[in-house]
Design an enzyme around this catalytic site. Sequence first.
Site, mmCIF file in Angstrom:
data_model
loop_
_atom_site.group_PDB
_atom_site.id
_atom_site.type_symbol
_atom_site.label_atom_id
_atom_site.label_comp_id
_atom_site.label_asym_id
_atom_site.label_seq_id
_atom_site.Cartn_x
_atom_site.Cartn_y
_atom_site.Cartn_z
ATOM 1 N N ASP A 98 1.364 -9.840 -0.674
ATOM 2 C CA ASP A 98 1.573 -8.396 -0.601
ATOM 3 C C ASP A 98 1.972 -7.917 0.793
ATOM 4 O O ASP A 98 1.873 -8.671 1.772
ATOM 5 C CB ASP A 98 0.318 -7.647 -1.092
ATOM 6 C CG ASP A 98 -0.978 -8.210 -0.525
ATOM 7 O OD1 ASP A 98 -0.915 -8.989 0.451
ATOM 8 O OD2 ASP A 98 -2.053 -7.860 -1.043
ATOM 9 N N GLU A 129 -4.665 -2.988 -8.075
ATOM 10 C CA GLU A 129 -5.875 -2.170 -8.078
ATOM 11 C C GLU A 129 -6.385 -1.960 -9.510
ATOM 12 O O GLU A 129 -5.585 -1.979 -10.458
ATOM 13 C CB GLU A 129 -5.554 -0.794 -7.477
ATOM 14 C CG GLU A 129 -5.062 -0.840 -6.034
ATOM 15 C CD GLU A 129 -6.186 -0.902 -5.017
ATOM 16 O OE1 GLU A 129 -7.237 -1.524 -5.306
ATOM 17 O OE2 GLU A 129 -6.011 -0.341 -3.927
ATOM 18 N N HIS A 177 -9.829 -5.851 -6.676
ATOM 19 C CA HIS A 177 -8.370 -6.044 -6.685
ATOM 20 C C HIS A 177 -7.989 -7.442 -6.213
ATOM 21 O O HIS A 177 -8.703 -8.065 -5.425
ATOM 22 C CB HIS A 177 -7.625 -4.946 -5.904
ATOM 23 C CG HIS A 177 -7.737 -4.993 -4.410
ATOM 24 N ND1 HIS A 177 -7.825 -3.856 -3.638
ATOM 25 C CD2 HIS A 177 -7.749 -6.024 -3.526
ATOM 26 C CE1 HIS A 177 -7.883 -4.185 -2.361
ATOM 27 N NE2 HIS A 177 -7.842 -5.494 -2.267
HETATM 28 C C1 GLP Z 1 -6.710 -6.595 0.957
HETATM 29 C C2 GLP Z 1 -5.520 -7.459 0.498
HETATM 30 C C3 GLP Z 1 -5.971 -8.569 -0.412
HETATM 31 C C4 GLP Z 1 -7.225 -9.188 0.154
HETATM 32 C C5 GLP Z 1 -8.350 -8.185 0.025
HETATM 33 C C6 GLP Z 1 -9.646 -8.608 0.688
HETATM 34 O O1 GLP Z 1 -6.524 -5.259 0.694
HETATM 35 N N1 GLP Z 1 -4.461 -6.743 -0.110
HETATM 36 O O2 GLP Z 1 -4.926 -9.515 -0.585
HETATM 37 O O3 GLP Z 1 -7.563 -10.348 -0.545
HETATM 38 O O4 GLP Z 1 -7.969 -6.886 0.402
HETATM 39 O O5 GLP Z 1 -9.621 -8.470 2.066
HETATM 40 P P1 GLP Z 1 -10.697 -9.107 3.023
HETATM 41 O O6 GLP Z 1 -10.500 -10.567 2.954
HETATM 42 O O7 GLP Z 1 -10.379 -8.562 4.398
HETATM 43 O O8 GLP Z 1 -12.025 -8.699 2.525
#
Ligand code: GLP
Length: 241
Positions: free
Chosen positions: A67, A143, A138
Amino acid sequence: MEVIVARDYDEMSKIAADMVKKEIIKKPDIVLGLATGSTPKGMYRELIRYYDEGKLDFSSVITFNLDEYIGLDKEHPSSYHYFMNEVFFNHINIKLENTYVPDGKAKNLDEYCKRYDELIEKKGGIDLQILGVGENGHIGFNEPDERLNMGTSVVELTRSTIEVNSRFFKSIEEVPKTAITMGINSIMRAKKIILMANGKRKAPVIKEMINGTKLTTQLPVSLLMLHHDFTVIVDEAAYNG
Ligand code: GLP
Protein backbone atom coordinates in the site's frame (compact mmCIF):
# COMPACT_ATOMS: atom_id res chain seq x y z
CA MET A 1 -3.39 -21.96 9.64
CA GLU A 2 -0.35 -22.38 11.81
CA VAL A 3 0.16 -20.16 14.85
CA ILE A 4 3.65 -19.59 16.24
CA VAL A 5 3.86 -17.79 19.57
CA ALA A 6 7.20 -16.08 20.11
CA ARG A 7 8.50 -14.83 23.45
CA ASP A 8 8.83 -11.23 22.34
CA TYR A 9 9.22 -8.88 19.38
CA ASP A 10 12.81 -9.90 18.66
CA GLU A 11 12.00 -13.59 18.57
CA MET A 12 8.96 -12.94 16.36
CA SER A 13 11.15 -10.96 13.96
CA LYS A 14 13.81 -13.67 13.86
CA ILE A 15 11.29 -16.46 13.19
CA ALA A 16 9.75 -14.46 10.33
CA ALA A 17 13.17 -13.56 8.88
CA ASP A 18 14.25 -17.20 9.00
CA MET A 19 11.14 -18.25 7.09
CA VAL A 20 11.74 -15.57 4.45
CA LYS A 21 15.40 -16.59 4.23
CA LYS A 22 14.46 -20.21 3.63
CA GLU A 23 12.11 -19.21 0.79
CA ILE A 24 14.71 -16.93 -0.86
CA ILE A 25 17.30 -19.70 -0.76
CA LYS A 26 14.77 -22.11 -2.27
CA LYS A 27 13.83 -19.62 -5.01
CA PRO A 28 16.38 -16.82 -5.56
CA ASP A 29 14.05 -14.97 -7.97
CA ILE A 30 11.17 -15.10 -5.50
CA VAL A 31 8.37 -12.51 -5.67
CA LEU A 32 7.82 -11.11 -2.17
CA GLY A 33 4.81 -9.11 -1.04
CA LEU A 34 5.98 -6.64 1.59
CA ALA A 35 4.41 -4.60 4.36
CA THR A 36 5.33 -1.41 6.17
CA GLY A 37 4.62 -0.29 9.74
CA SER A 38 6.41 -0.96 13.01
CA THR A 39 5.69 -4.70 13.00
CA PRO A 40 8.00 -5.90 10.18
CA LYS A 41 10.92 -3.55 11.01
CA GLY A 42 12.71 -6.15 13.13
CA MET A 43 12.30 -8.77 10.41
CA TYR A 44 13.89 -6.40 7.88
CA ARG A 45 16.73 -5.78 10.34
CA GLU A 46 17.36 -9.54 10.58
CA LEU A 47 17.26 -9.96 6.80
CA ILE A 48 19.81 -7.15 6.43
CA ARG A 49 22.01 -8.93 8.95
CA TYR A 50 21.82 -12.14 6.91
CA TYR A 51 22.79 -10.14 3.84
CA ASP A 52 25.75 -8.54 5.67
CA GLU A 53 26.91 -11.98 6.79
CA GLY A 54 26.81 -13.19 3.18
CA LYS A 55 23.96 -15.61 3.88
CA LEU A 56 21.40 -13.98 1.56
CA ASP A 57 21.49 -12.61 -1.95
CA PHE A 58 18.68 -10.30 -3.05
CA SER A 59 19.99 -9.63 -6.58
CA SER A 60 17.16 -11.57 -8.27
CA VAL A 61 14.40 -10.89 -5.71
CA ILE A 62 11.30 -8.98 -6.83
CA THR A 63 9.08 -7.16 -4.33
CA PHE A 64 5.61 -5.64 -4.37
CA ASN A 65 4.46 -3.48 -1.50
CA LEU A 66 0.95 -3.63 -0.18
CA ASP A 67 0.00 0.00 0.00
CA GLU A 68 0.83 3.71 -0.22
CA TYR A 69 -0.77 7.00 0.79
CA ILE A 70 -2.27 8.97 -2.06
CA GLY A 71 -0.56 12.32 -2.57
CA LEU A 72 2.84 11.39 -1.13
CA ASP A 73 5.78 10.87 -3.46
CA LYS A 74 8.68 8.57 -2.71
CA GLU A 75 10.79 11.42 -1.29
CA HIS A 76 8.18 12.24 1.35
CA PRO A 77 9.56 10.97 4.69
CA SER A 78 6.15 9.60 5.72
CA SER A 79 5.55 7.74 2.46
CA TYR A 80 5.76 3.96 2.46
CA HIS A 81 8.12 4.13 -0.49
CA TYR A 82 10.57 6.21 1.55
CA PHE A 83 10.12 3.82 4.50
CA MET A 84 10.99 0.78 2.37
CA ASN A 85 14.12 2.41 0.95
CA GLU A 86 15.30 3.58 4.37
CA VAL A 87 14.42 0.51 6.38
CA PHE A 88 15.27 -2.23 3.89
CA PHE A 89 16.10 -1.70 0.22
CA ASN A 90 19.04 0.68 0.71
CA HIS A 91 20.80 -1.87 2.91
CA ILE A 92 20.70 -4.94 0.67
CA ASN A 93 21.71 -5.76 -2.91
CA ILE A 94 18.20 -5.72 -4.34
CA LYS A 95 17.83 -3.94 -7.69
CA LEU A 96 15.61 -0.93 -7.05
CA GLU A 97 13.93 -1.49 -10.42
CA ASN A 98 12.70 -4.82 -9.02
CA THR A 99 11.00 -3.14 -6.05
CA TYR A 100 7.45 -2.01 -6.66
CA VAL A 101 5.59 0.27 -4.27
CA PRO A 102 2.24 1.74 -5.37
CA ASP A 103 2.76 5.28 -6.69
CA GLY A 104 0.88 7.71 -4.47
CA LYS A 105 1.23 10.35 -7.18
CA ALA A 106 -0.12 8.24 -10.06
CA LYS A 107 -2.36 10.22 -12.40
CA ASN A 108 -5.11 7.88 -13.54
CA LEU A 109 -5.53 6.01 -10.27
CA ASP A 110 -8.07 3.37 -11.29
CA GLU A 111 -6.06 2.48 -14.37
CA TYR A 112 -2.87 2.49 -12.30
CA CYS A 113 -4.35 0.08 -9.72
CA LYS A 114 -5.45 -2.32 -12.45
CA ARG A 115 -1.95 -2.28 -13.92
CA TYR A 116 -0.41 -2.97 -10.49
CA ASP A 117 -2.31 -6.26 -10.23
CA GLU A 118 -1.45 -7.10 -13.84
CA LEU A 119 2.21 -6.49 -13.14
CA ILE A 120 2.13 -8.82 -10.13
CA GLU A 121 0.67 -11.53 -12.37
CA LYS A 122 3.19 -10.81 -15.13
CA LYS A 123 6.03 -11.38 -12.66
CA GLY A 124 4.55 -14.77 -11.80
CA GLY A 125 2.40 -13.83 -8.81
CA ILE A 126 3.43 -13.34 -5.20
CA ASP A 127 5.23 -16.34 -3.72
CA LEU A 128 5.32 -15.08 -0.15
CA GLN A 129 3.23 -12.26 1.29
CA ILE A 130 4.28 -10.59 4.55
CA LEU A 131 1.50 -8.87 6.48
CA GLY A 132 0.96 -6.83 9.59
CA VAL A 133 -2.49 -6.08 10.92
CA GLY A 134 -4.17 -2.86 12.00
CA GLU A 135 -5.72 -2.51 15.45
CA ASN A 136 -9.10 -2.55 13.71
CA GLY A 137 -8.24 -5.71 11.77
CA HIS A 138 -7.27 -4.08 8.48
CA ILE A 139 -4.74 -5.75 6.20
CA GLY A 140 -2.84 -3.46 3.87
CA PHE A 141 -5.32 -0.59 3.94
CA ASN A 142 -8.39 -2.80 3.49
CA GLU A 143 -10.46 -1.26 6.25
CA PRO A 144 -13.44 -2.98 7.93
CA ASP A 145 -16.48 -2.47 5.70
CA GLU A 146 -19.61 -4.08 4.34
CA ARG A 147 -17.83 -4.87 1.08
CA LEU A 148 -14.13 -5.12 0.33
CA ASN A 149 -12.23 -4.68 -2.91
CA MET A 150 -10.91 -7.74 -4.71
CA GLY A 151 -8.07 -6.04 -6.54
CA THR A 152 -5.70 -3.15 -5.90
CA SER A 153 -7.86 -0.08 -5.33
CA VAL A 154 -8.17 3.40 -3.97
CA VAL A 155 -9.63 3.39 -0.45
CA GLU A 156 -10.61 5.88 2.22
CA LEU A 157 -8.89 5.52 5.55
CA THR A 158 -10.97 5.27 8.69
CA ARG A 159 -10.68 7.85 11.43
CA SER A 160 -9.10 5.26 13.75
CA THR A 161 -6.39 4.37 11.20
CA ILE A 162 -5.66 8.05 10.61
CA GLU A 163 -5.28 8.52 14.36
CA VAL A 164 -3.09 5.44 14.84
CA ASN A 165 -0.86 6.33 11.86
CA SER A 166 -0.53 10.01 12.79
CA ARG A 167 2.53 9.02 14.84
CA PHE A 168 4.45 8.82 11.55
CA PHE A 169 3.48 12.42 10.59
CA LYS A 170 4.19 15.86 12.03
CA SER A 171 0.49 16.32 12.79
CA ILE A 172 -2.77 14.43 12.30
CA GLU A 173 -3.84 16.97 9.66
CA GLU A 174 -0.93 15.82 7.49
CA VAL A 175 -2.13 12.20 7.31
CA PRO A 176 -3.65 11.55 3.86
CA LYS A 177 -7.30 10.50 3.91
CA THR A 178 -6.96 8.07 1.00
CA ALA A 179 -4.56 5.35 -0.05
CA ILE A 180 -3.86 2.73 -2.69
CA THR A 181 -3.92 -0.80 -1.36
CA MET A 182 -3.66 -4.27 -2.76
CA GLY A 183 -7.12 -5.80 -2.50
CA ILE A 184 -8.19 -8.96 -0.70
CA ASN A 185 -7.85 -11.06 -3.82
CA SER A 186 -4.43 -9.57 -4.65
CA ILE A 187 -3.34 -10.69 -1.17
CA MET A 188 -5.12 -14.06 -1.11
CA ARG A 189 -3.58 -15.08 -4.45
CA ALA A 190 -0.15 -15.23 -2.77
CA LYS A 191 1.11 -18.80 -2.56
CA LYS A 192 2.14 -18.38 1.08
CA ILE A 193 1.17 -15.77 3.68
CA ILE A 194 2.91 -14.82 6.92
CA LEU A 195 1.15 -12.43 9.27
CA MET A 196 3.00 -10.87 12.20
CA ALA A 197 1.55 -9.11 15.22
CA ASN A 198 3.11 -7.94 18.45
CA GLY A 199 2.01 -6.05 21.53
CA LYS A 200 -1.20 -6.22 23.51
CA ARG A 201 -2.97 -3.61 21.36
CA LYS A 202 -3.19 -6.28 18.65
CA ALA A 203 -4.48 -8.97 21.04
CA PRO A 204 -8.23 -8.38 20.46
CA VAL A 205 -8.01 -8.77 16.65
CA ILE A 206 -5.65 -11.74 16.90
CA LYS A 207 -7.97 -13.44 19.37
CA GLU A 208 -10.99 -12.83 17.18
CA MET A 209 -9.20 -14.09 14.08
CA ILE A 210 -7.87 -17.27 15.69
CA ASN A 211 -10.81 -18.17 17.94
CA GLY A 212 -13.67 -16.54 16.06
CA THR A 213 -16.26 -18.73 14.41
CA LYS A 214 -17.29 -16.29 11.66
CA LEU A 215 -15.52 -14.70 8.72
CA THR A 216 -16.45 -11.11 8.17
CA THR A 217 -15.41 -8.20 5.99
CA GLN A 218 -15.78 -6.15 9.19
CA LEU A 219 -12.58 -7.88 10.32
CA PRO A 220 -10.59 -8.11 7.07
CA VAL A 221 -7.82 -10.16 8.70
CA SER A 222 -10.36 -12.95 9.41
CA LEU A 223 -10.59 -13.65 5.65
CA LEU A 224 -7.03 -14.96 5.74
CA MET A 225 -8.37 -18.04 7.53
CA LEU A 226 -9.45 -19.23 4.07
CA HIS A 227 -5.87 -19.32 2.81
CA HIS A 228 -4.28 -22.76 2.43
CA ASP A 229 -0.77 -21.75 3.54
CA PHE A 230 -1.19 -19.17 6.26
CA THR A 231 1.22 -18.73 9.18
CA VAL A 232 0.62 -16.34 12.07
CA ILE A 233 3.64 -15.28 14.12
CA VAL A 234 2.75 -13.39 17.27
CA ASP A 235 4.52 -12.46 20.45
CA GLU A 236 3.05 -13.45 23.81
CA ALA A 237 1.51 -10.01 24.36
CA ALA A 238 -0.45 -10.17 21.09
CA TYR A 239 -1.46 -13.75 21.84
CA ASN A 240 -2.50 -13.40 25.47
CA GLY A 241 -3.29 -9.69 25.74
C1 GLP B 1 -0.76 0.30 8.58
C2 GLP B 1 -0.47 -0.35 7.22
C3 GLP B 1 -0.55 -1.85 7.30
C4 GLP B 1 0.14 -2.31 8.56
C5 GLP B 1 -0.70 -1.87 9.74
C6 GLP B 1 -0.06 -2.14 11.09
O1 GLP B 1 -1.77 1.24 8.51
N1 GLP B 1 -1.27 0.11 6.15
O2 GLP B 1 0.00 -2.44 6.13
O3 GLP B 1 0.26 -3.70 8.57
O4 GLP B 1 -1.16 -0.55 9.63
O5 GLP B 1 0.94 -1.23 11.40
P1 GLP B 1 1.97 -1.43 12.58
O6 GLP B 1 2.83 -2.56 12.19
O7 GLP B 1 2.74 -0.14 12.66
O8 GLP B 1 1.18 -1.72 13.80
